[in-house]
Every structure is written in C-alpha cells, then in structure tokens.
Write a protein that holds these residues in place. Structure first.
Motif, PDB file in Angstrom:
ATOM      1  N   ILE A   1       0.805  -1.297   0.070  1.00  0.00           N
ATOM      2  CA  ILE A   1      -0.127   0.136  -0.186  1.00  0.00           C
ATOM      3  C   ILE A   1       0.708   1.265   0.089  1.00  0.00           C
ATOM      4  N   GLN A   2       2.098   1.039   0.676  1.00  0.00           N
ATOM      5  CA  GLN A   2       2.873   1.988   1.156  1.00  0.00           C
ATOM      6  C   GLN A   2       3.673   1.957  -0.233  1.00  0.00           C
ATOM      7  N   ALA A   3       3.619   1.299  -1.361  1.00  0.00           N
ATOM      8  CA  ALA A   3       4.065   1.824  -2.759  1.00  0.00           C
ATOM      9  C   ALA A   3       3.128   2.146  -3.818  1.00  0.00           C
ATOM     10  N   SER A   4       2.375   1.792  -3.491  1.00  0.00           N
ATOM     11  CA  SER A   4       1.233   2.491  -4.117  1.00  0.00           C
ATOM     12  C   SER A   4       1.056   3.999  -3.616  1.00  0.00           C
TER      13      SER A   4
ATOM     14  N   GLN B   1      -1.333  -7.227  -3.524  1.00  0.00           N
ATOM     15  CA  GLN B   1      -2.330  -5.448  -2.517  1.00  0.00           C
ATOM     16  C   GLN B   1      -2.578  -4.745  -3.798  1.00  0.00           C
ATOM     17  N   LEU B   2      -1.535  -4.782  -4.873  1.00  0.00           N
ATOM     18  CA  LEU B   2      -2.132  -3.355  -5.774  1.00  0.00           C
ATOM     19  C   LEU B   2      -3.062  -3.732  -6.418  1.00  0.00           C
TER      20      LEU B   2
ATOM     21  N   ALA C   1       9.139   0.053 -10.168  1.00  0.00           N
ATOM     22  CA  ALA C   1       9.068   0.972  -9.903  1.00  0.00           C
ATOM     23  C   ALA C   1       8.259   1.782  -9.327  1.00  0.00           C
ATOM     24  N   SER C   2       7.214   0.914  -8.520  1.00  0.00           N
ATOM     25  CA  SER C   2       6.838   1.684  -7.104  1.00  0.00           C
ATOM     26  C   SER C   2       7.170   0.825  -5.641  1.00  0.00           C
TER      27      SER C   2
END
Length: 649
Positions: free
Chosen positions: A222-225, A251-252, A385-386
């Motif tokens: 979620i943080q990476a999104s 998660q994404l 990349a995320s």
C-alpha cells in the motif's frame, strides 16, 4: 538516544548468552554487514540459510543503529508466524540487551493493516452491514456457523486489549471478520465517537512513537502505491524478501464483479438515494464477463468497454448524490463515508480499465470464474518502480531470506525489487551461508527414471514412487504438490497402499494438521503451495520431503503471460527470466523444509526428471541447498530405511 558508541557485537554477545545460545559465523558476518549498510545508507541483500539466526542478524544492528542515530527502522515480514516471533521473543531480547548494557531504551511496535483490527464502531452497529442476517445472528436455532462466529468475534472485541485479529483464538473466517472490521478508506476518522478507543488508531499512534516498527509486506504494498499508511521510516529491513514482489502485486490488484455493484446499489437505496440502475448494470457486467470467459484481456471488447463506461457514468452520478447526503448524525456520516469510498474505488478502476494502460501492457486485466460468478481483475505488470520510488529511494534497505539467489546470482531478485534503478545507487549481495552441512545431512534425489510430467499431470509410476519412498522411511514425509488435485490424488493412492497416517491440506485447519504431523513420526502430510514456504518441523518427524514436479507457474496465468511478453520486448529470455526464476525460488523454499536443525537428516526427492535432463536443470539446481545429489533409487531407499523409526523397520 545515546552519546556512547553502541557496539552491535557486544549486544549480540549479550543476547546469545541470555538465550543460552552460541555465536555463529554467518550471524556475526550478517550483523556487521547490516550495520554497515544502515550506517552508510546502502542497499544490501543477505541470503542467510536456515539455522543462521537471521532475525537476530538484522534486529541487533537495526536496533543498535536506531538507538545510536535516533532514526526509525521499519521491519517487514511475509508471514504472521515470523511477525509474532519478532514481537514476542526476538525484539524484546535485543531491547533488553541494549538496555542492560547501555541503559538505552528502544521502543518496538507492531503495525498491521487497518482491517486486521476490530472496529468498535462497527461492532456497536454503527456502520452499514453487508449481510444483516449473517451479522445479526445471535446463536438462535438455525443460525449459521458463520453467524455464530460473528457473535463470538463481537463479544471478544468488546473485551480485547488489542482488537488484533490474530489474538482471536480460535479464529474466524474472512466473511465473519468483515462484519466487525473496516478498511481504512471507510473509517470516519475524527467524526467517530469511539476514536479514543480505536484499536487501529492506537496501533498507529504507538508506531508513530516507536523506534522499530514491525509490519508486513501487504502494508509495504500500500505504501508503495503512494498511499501513506506507515510512519516515516529512515531504513527498511525486509525479511522473507523472496516473497515481497508477489505480496505487493497482490495488494495492488483490484477487482470488480456484479455483486460489487449490487452491494453499492443496496446501500444507496438504504440511504434513500436512487440506485442509478446499478442492479441492471450488474447483470450486464456479469453477462459480458461470462461471455468473455476466463482469459487475459489485452484489449477491451466493444461490449465490455461499453458496460464499463456505463458503470463509470452511473457511479459518478451516484457519487454526486452521496456528496449531497447529510452528515448530521454519526450513522449518516458513517454511511456516507463507506459509500463514497466504495464509489471512488470502483470509479478509479473503471477509469484505469478504459485508459491506455491495458493496451500498452503496463497493467494486466483478466477474468476469472468461481462458482459460476465471474470477476474482472486489474494488476500492475511490474511493481519494481513503485517499490523503488515510493519505498527505497534515498533510504538504506536490507533484503534478507534463506533463498534470494537464483541460479547462483542475486541479480534476478534485485531487478524485481527495483534495486537496479539508477536512483537506488549501488547494492551488494552477500551469502552468509548456514551452520548446516547439507552435503552430510541431506540427499537430493532426482527420480530421473520417471517420465517427465505432462499437461495432464503424471502417471501411476509417480504415485508408486511416492508410496515406495514413504514406505521405506516409515512415514515422516512432507509431500509438496503444485496442484490441490495432485495432492489429493496422491494422498488417496497412498492411503490405499500403506497403513500409515496421511494428512491432507484442506481436511482441517493447517495449524492443526501441522501439529498432528509434528507429533507423529509415522505420519505424512500432503499439501500445496502454502506448505512450500514457512513450514518449520525440525527433528525426526520430517525426514523426507517429496516434490512432485518443478513448480513452474501456469503458462496461462495472465501475469506470467504479460511478464513473458515484457521480457521478450526487453531482449531477455522470457522462460529463464520469468518462469524459471519463479520456479527456482519456490523450489529452493520447498527443499528448505527438510533441514531445520544441525542434527536433522533426510532426503529431498524431486519426482521430475527434467531437473536432470533439461538444460535449465543446472540453473534450478544452483538455487537448491548443496545436498549430496543422486539419481540412484536403491541408494535412497536404503538411506530412508536407515532413518525410519525402529517400529517401522
């Protein structure tokens, strides 16, 4: 925190003495390397074999660095078992050592996703319910087992100190838990009258004040999104890092089905608003998805594009109506927040589906069927990349696992997590080995005489091989399969042939089955993918690990297809860079179930001759523990017979 220079080696000595252990060369090496990476703000990958003491190998330098620099470290794991071990045992041991030596206190906090905690407002009936009959069951005659679980979960939540789902024993199904929890996006926040007692909010406040935050890969996703759900972190340590990319991708991944639209329509009507014809659109979507069938979607058909465009229009219209809802009381405010959240989520998904992302390949769309209901999914092709841009940029990062090298190299995993982006700078790969001696403790047997498995699985000769191996060892077999059908078929055949206990994943809860397997040296456990990783059954109980076939991903998996195409466009070999890489990581994890202590002995038997006969076999073998290799069946049968319990001989 401290003006005194803290010494990681001294802290490790104190911890080892306190738990009655002994120093290990690999652990010492890891402590030094992790501390150096944190101090110099570098990126490090550490492969630490089973028995290294990996958690102390990163906890000691992380907590020392945090205490010295007054900076926060976020530690992420993939499994709840490791998370519990860190919070309940390992981190307190290190914190005590630092306090005993230096008088410095290091605060450690656990933070999970919002809906892993009970929502007291929802428990109290303050949120609209997805299934009123189910959630209002109070144990009366005729109430479902799920309804009774809901009642039990509600009663527990009112007396719990944490509201943490993992503290509810025995646990409840996802469907029951949904009746007492909410996603973060549906929380009414400051408007909630119970905000001062809110379990997830209290966990977040504790994390904001902590020096070390222990979380999971899903929250990292979620943080990476780009959605901030974690406190600001000055360093990341990712354990079980081989699983990071798949967890972040899951998660994404977003989805939409007919029942999602019907649920929103029902809530709109309950609030007195027009349902905007969403029930009819729900039927239209279901019909189009059924007509499409299970497949990857590289371009939306006219029918699918039309129905998604109409859904978007109606969702946006409903959103305008919801914006005009009164928030005059708590119940109205909660309903408004839930509706707004779900409408925004559906609208964003429709916009992404109608954009260029699917056709350009940056997002992967597909349909899947379960119980005659079709669902449309959308996932990112590549999360590197995320991860790199939203997590790891300008931050020291340590990735660790017992299996990070693929074909003898860290490069594949480094690429998958974004370490190779120019913004990440230099990274280092380190193999600290293991205190085990795989060549002396274990045999790696490849059944080269068996025909390779085909599209329809394998023949009776493979089943007979399984029976012969288990008979020779007197049980004690962990049997890993790439499909549930394969596990069930082999278990049924084995039960018919042998008078030994055989447990099968799915026949009971997994912890219960693992407990029975661990207690009985003559028992065998058959299962699928969740048994390939994280299962820790040391000692004589598990002396034989059988792997039915190389765990290549399904060629019709939409994400695998898309990644293969991307690899081809980039000039890479799609099979080796995608399928073989994924298989190597999972195969190494499966083989790693055998040796869990320095005193363990046994056999890993791979019943897939391709490991020896195909060119890629050497690549896969290079990722496995360096056990003594053989294709001699008689040697293996004799070795297993010597390991069998006396009563089985």
């Amino acid at each position: 925190m401290s003006d005194e220079e803290l010494d990681p080696s001294e802290v490790l000595n104190h911890v080892v003495d306190a738990i009655g252990g002994s120093r290990r060369e690999g652990q010492d090496h890891m402590v030094d390397a992790v501390h150096e990476a944190l101090t110099n703000e570098g990126h490090l990958m550490v492969e630490a074999g089973t028995g290294t003491g990996k958690s102390f190998g990163y906890l000691v330098p992380a907590m020392v660095w945090s205490a010295q620099s007054d900076q926060r470290v976020t530690i992420s794991t993939a499994t709840l078992a490791l998370q519990r071990q860190i919070i309940q045992q390992d981190a307190p041991a290190v914190a005590d050592a630092i306090h005993d030596i230096y008088g410095t206190h290091v605060d450690v906090a656990l933070l999970k996703g919002w809906n892993n905690y009970a929502c007291l407002r929802k428990v109290d009936g303050g949120y609209p319910e997805d299934d009123a009959l189910l959630s209002r069951a109070e144990g009366e005659v005729g109430a479902t087992a799920t309804g009774e679980d809901v009642v039990r979960a509600r009663e527990w939540a009112l007396t719990s100190d944490t509201g943490d789902r993992d503290d509810l024993v025995p646990g409840v199904s996802d469907r029951a838990w949904q009746q007492i929890s909410i996603p973060k996006r549906e929380c009414i926040g400051e408007s909630c009258p119970l905000r001062h007692e809110c379990f997830p909010l209290r966990a977040r406040v504790e994390a904001d004040d902590a020096d070390i935050v222990v979380t999971n890969h899903a929250l990292l996703g979620i943080q990476a999104s780009g959605t901030p759900v974690l406190p600001e972190s000055h360093a990341y340590i990712v354990d079980e890092a081989h699983d990071l990319v798949d967890r972040v991708t899951n998660q994404l991944t977003r989805s939409m089905a007919g029942y999602d639209l019907r649920s929103v329509a029902r809530m709109l009507r309950q609030t007195g608003l027009d349902d905007e014809g969403l029930p009819d659109l729900s039927d239209d979507l279901s019909d189009v998805l059924a007509k499409t069938g299970e497949q990857r979607i590289t371009k939306l058909s006219d029918d699918l594009g039309d129905v998604i465009a109409r859904i978007l229009g109606k969702i946006q219209a409903a959103g305008e109506s919801v914006s005009g809802l009164s928030g005059g009381n708590e119940e109205q405010n909660a309903t408004k927040q839930v509706l707004r959240s779900r409408l925004v989520e559906l609208a964003d998904l429709c916009i992404d589906l109608l954009g260029e992302a699917v056709e350009t390949g940056s997002r992967v769309a597909w349909t899947s069927e379960f119980n005659d209901h079709y669902t449309l999914y959308l996932a990112p092709l590549d999360v590197s990349a995320s991860i790199a841009n939203n997590l790891f940029e300008a931050t020291p990062v340590v990735l660790t696992s017992a299996t990070l090298q693929v074909g003898g190299s860290f490069d594949a995993v480094a690429t998958r997590v974004g370490f190779t982006y120019p913004s990440q700078g230099q990274w280092t790969g380190l193999d600290v080995g293991s205190p085990f001696e795989p060549a002396k403790q274990g045999i790696l047997y490849v059944a080269q005489h068996l025909n390779p498995p085909g599209r329809n699985g394998y023949g009776e000769e493979h089943l007979a091989e399984i029976v012969d191996l288990i008979r020779a060892s007197g049980g004690g077999a962990l049997c890993l399969f790439t499909s549930r059908l394969g596990a069930e078929r082999a278990a049924e055949y084995t039960r018919d042939q042998l008078d030994l206990p055989v447990y099968v994943q799915g026949e009971d809860q997994l912890p219960t089955l693992l407990g029975k397997f661990a207690e009985d040296p003559s028992a065998s456990l058959f299962g699928t993918i969740s048994l390939w990783q994280g299962v820790d059954v040391p000692g004589d109980t598990c002396r034989l690990v059988i792997i039915d076939r190389i765990p290549f991903p399904r060629p019709d998996d939409p994400l695998i297809q898309a990644r293969n195409e991307a690899a081809t466009r980039a000039g890479r070999n799609p099979f080796m860079s995608v399928s073989a890489t994924q298989a190597a990581l999972l195969l190494a994890q499966g083989a790693g179930r055998l040796l869990r202590r320095t005193t363990d002995r046994g056999v890993v038997a791979v019943l897939d001759s391709r490991l020896r006969t195909k060119r890629y076999g050497g690549f896969l073998m290079a990722s496995l523990p360096k056990m003594w290799p053989t294709t001699d069946r008689d040697v293996v049968i004799d070795a297993l017979a010597r390991l069998a319990p006396d009563e089985a001989r």
